[in-house]
Design a protein around this motif. Structure first.
Motif, PDB file in Angstrom:
ATOM      1  N   ASP A 107      53.452  12.365 -78.862  1.00  0.00           N
ATOM      2  CA  ASP A 107      54.466  12.341 -77.650  1.00  0.00           C
ATOM      3  C   ASP A 107      53.498  12.531 -76.590  1.00  0.00           C
ATOM      4  OD1 ASP A 107      56.732  12.126 -79.040  1.00  0.00           O
ATOM      5  OD2 ASP A 107      57.572  14.014 -78.818  1.00  0.00           O
ATOM      6  N   LYS A 108      52.415  13.498 -76.436  1.00  0.00           N
ATOM      7  CA  LYS A 108      52.002  13.677 -75.205  1.00  0.00           C
ATOM      8  C   LYS A 108      50.169  14.053 -75.692  1.00  0.00           C
ATOM      9  CE  LYS A 108      53.389  18.532 -75.075  1.00  0.00           C
ATOM     10  NZ  LYS A 108      54.037  19.685 -74.571  1.00  0.00           N
ATOM     11  N   PRO A 109      49.517  13.036 -75.742  1.00  0.00           N
ATOM     12  CA  PRO A 109      48.062  13.357 -75.970  1.00  0.00           C
ATOM     13  C   PRO A 109      47.664  14.297 -75.177  1.00  0.00           C
ATOM     14  CG  PRO A 109      48.756  10.923 -75.909  1.00  0.00           C
ATOM     15  CD  PRO A 109      49.726  11.487 -75.338  1.00  0.00           C
ATOM     16  N   GLY A 110      46.989  15.293 -75.551  1.00  0.00           N
ATOM     17  CA  GLY A 110      46.337  16.476 -74.823  1.00  0.00           C
ATOM     18  C   GLY A 110      44.771  16.507 -74.695  1.00  0.00           C
ATOM     19  N   SER A 111      44.356  15.487 -75.755  1.00  0.00           N
ATOM     20  CA  SER A 111      42.875  15.466 -75.595  1.00  0.00           C
ATOM     21  C   SER A 111      42.417  14.539 -74.274  1.00  0.00           C
ATOM     22  CB  SER A 111      42.288  15.000 -76.956  1.00  0.00           C
ATOM     23  OG  SER A 111      42.468  13.637 -76.803  1.00  0.00           O
ATOM     24  N   ASN A 112      41.079  15.032 -74.050  1.00  0.00           N
ATOM     25  CA  ASN A 112      40.472  14.273 -72.789  1.00  0.00           C
ATOM     26  C   ASN A 112      39.871  13.368 -73.941  1.00  0.00           C
ATOM     27  OD1 ASN A 112      38.681  13.174 -70.957  1.00  0.00           O
ATOM     28  ND2 ASN A 112      37.745  15.107 -70.440  1.00  0.00           N
ATOM     29  N   ILE A 113      39.842  11.810 -73.309  1.00  0.00           N
ATOM     30  CA  ILE A 113      39.271  10.698 -73.935  1.00  0.00           C
ATOM     31  C   ILE A 113      37.757  10.888 -74.034  1.00  0.00           C
ATOM     32  CG2 ILE A 113      39.043   9.381 -72.008  1.00  0.00           C
ATOM     33  CD1 ILE A 113      40.082   7.047 -73.580  1.00  0.00           C
ATOM     34  N   GLU A 114      37.218  11.548 -72.865  1.00  0.00           N
ATOM     35  CA  GLU A 114      35.768  11.941 -72.781  1.00  0.00           C
ATOM     36  C   GLU A 114      35.125  12.635 -73.851  1.00  0.00           C
ATOM     37  OE1 GLU A 114      34.743  12.633 -68.973  1.00  0.00           O
ATOM     38  OE2 GLU A 114      35.794  10.606 -68.090  1.00  0.00           O
ATOM     39  N   GLU A 115      36.006  13.438 -74.542  1.00  0.00           N
ATOM     40  CA  GLU A 115      35.627  14.439 -75.599  1.00  0.00           C
ATOM     41  C   GLU A 115      35.178  13.571 -76.800  1.00  0.00           C
ATOM     42  OE1 GLU A 115      39.229  16.323 -78.194  1.00  0.00           O
ATOM     43  OE2 GLU A 115      38.527  17.504 -76.685  1.00  0.00           O
ATOM     44  N   GLY A 116      35.498  12.367 -76.988  1.00  0.00           N
ATOM     45  CA  GLY A 116      35.050  11.747 -78.102  1.00  0.00           C
ATOM     46  C   GLY A 116      35.654  12.011 -79.285  1.00  0.00           C
ATOM     47  N   VAL A 117      34.940  12.112 -80.631  1.00  0.00           N
ATOM     48  CA  VAL A 117      35.776  12.224 -81.683  1.00  0.00           C
ATOM     49  C   VAL A 117      35.831  13.697 -82.053  1.00  0.00           C
ATOM     50  CG1 VAL A 117      35.659  11.664 -84.225  1.00  0.00           C
ATOM     51  CG2 VAL A 117      34.927   9.923 -82.655  1.00  0.00           C
ATOM     52  N   GLY A 118      36.928  14.297 -81.660  1.00  0.00           N
ATOM     53  CA  GLY A 118      37.364  15.824 -81.738  1.00  0.00           C
ATOM     54  C   GLY A 118      37.727  16.086 -82.976  1.00  0.00           C
ATOM     55  N   CYS A 119      37.938  17.452 -83.200  1.00  0.00           N
ATOM     56  CA  CYS A 119      38.421  18.106 -84.316  1.00  0.00           C
ATOM     57  C   CYS A 119      39.894  17.312 -85.064  1.00  0.00           C
ATOM     58  CB  CYS A 119      38.908  19.477 -84.257  1.00  0.00           C
ATOM     59  SG  CYS A 119      37.730  20.514 -83.132  1.00  0.00           S
ATOM     60  N   GLU A 120      40.556  16.903 -84.003  1.00  0.00           N
ATOM     61  CA  GLU A 120      41.983  16.486 -84.566  1.00  0.00           C
ATOM     62  C   GLU A 120      41.792  14.964 -85.226  1.00  0.00           C
ATOM     63  OE1 GLU A 120      45.187  18.154 -81.700  1.00  0.00           O
ATOM     64  OE2 GLU A 120      43.240  17.763 -80.706  1.00  0.00           O
ATOM     65  N   SER A 121      40.818  14.429 -85.083  1.00  0.00           N
ATOM     66  CA  SER A 121      40.352  12.962 -85.710  1.00  0.00           C
ATOM     67  C   SER A 121      40.298  13.150 -87.232  1.00  0.00           C
ATOM     68  CB  SER A 121      39.013  12.649 -85.305  1.00  0.00           C
ATOM     69  OG  SER A 121      39.188  11.978 -83.850  1.00  0.00           O
TER      70      SER A 121
END
Length: 134
Positions: A107-121
């Motif tokens: 519904d509402k992506p909260g990650s910053n696109i610039e953080e790359g491949v984060g934990c939630e991937s």
């Protein structure tokens, strides 16, 4: 008295079925990406291995930045592709939010696109990890 007992029994079964139906219905909760910073609130602790800082120093954290490099831009240009930092095919592997959109429920992506491949991937959307903490 006999019919009253039957009535009580039928009423009990009917109310039991009613409550079971409501209890067994699938409840849909929104799924959304919280961002690795939210994960880092707990996973930055030294006594559990400081996973957040390990991630920050990894190539995963810099995955989006590679899309901004001259090499990536040149590759896209030679192959008539959209700019890598805007290309969905690139973003789905180099960012977290885009890799999770296949769920169709974010519904509402909260990650910053610039953080790359984060934990939630890999670990899934943070909203499903610990809802009491979000």
């Amino acid at each position: 008295m006999k019919y009253f007992s039957y009535f009580i029994f039928v009423a009990f079964i009917a109310s039991l079925l009613f409550f079971l139906k409501n209890a067994l219905e699938h409840q849909t909760e929104p799924i959304y990406v919280t961002g690795s910073g939210k994960c880092g609130e707990c996973h930055q602790l030294q006594n559990i291995g400081n996973q957040y800082d390990i991630w920050k120093l990894s190539r995963h954290a810099d995955a989006y930045k590679t899309l901004l490099s001259d090499r990536s831009v040149e590759f896209a240009s030679k192959n008539n592709l959209v700019k890598p930092s805007e290309n969905p095919e690139c973003l789905k592997c180099h960012t977290t939010g885009h890799s999770l959109t296949f769920l169709g429920k974010i519904d509402k992506p909260g990650s910053n696109i610039e953080e790359g491949v984060g934990c939630e991937s890999c670990h899934g959307a943070g909203s499903q990890y610990s809802p009491a903490e979000i």
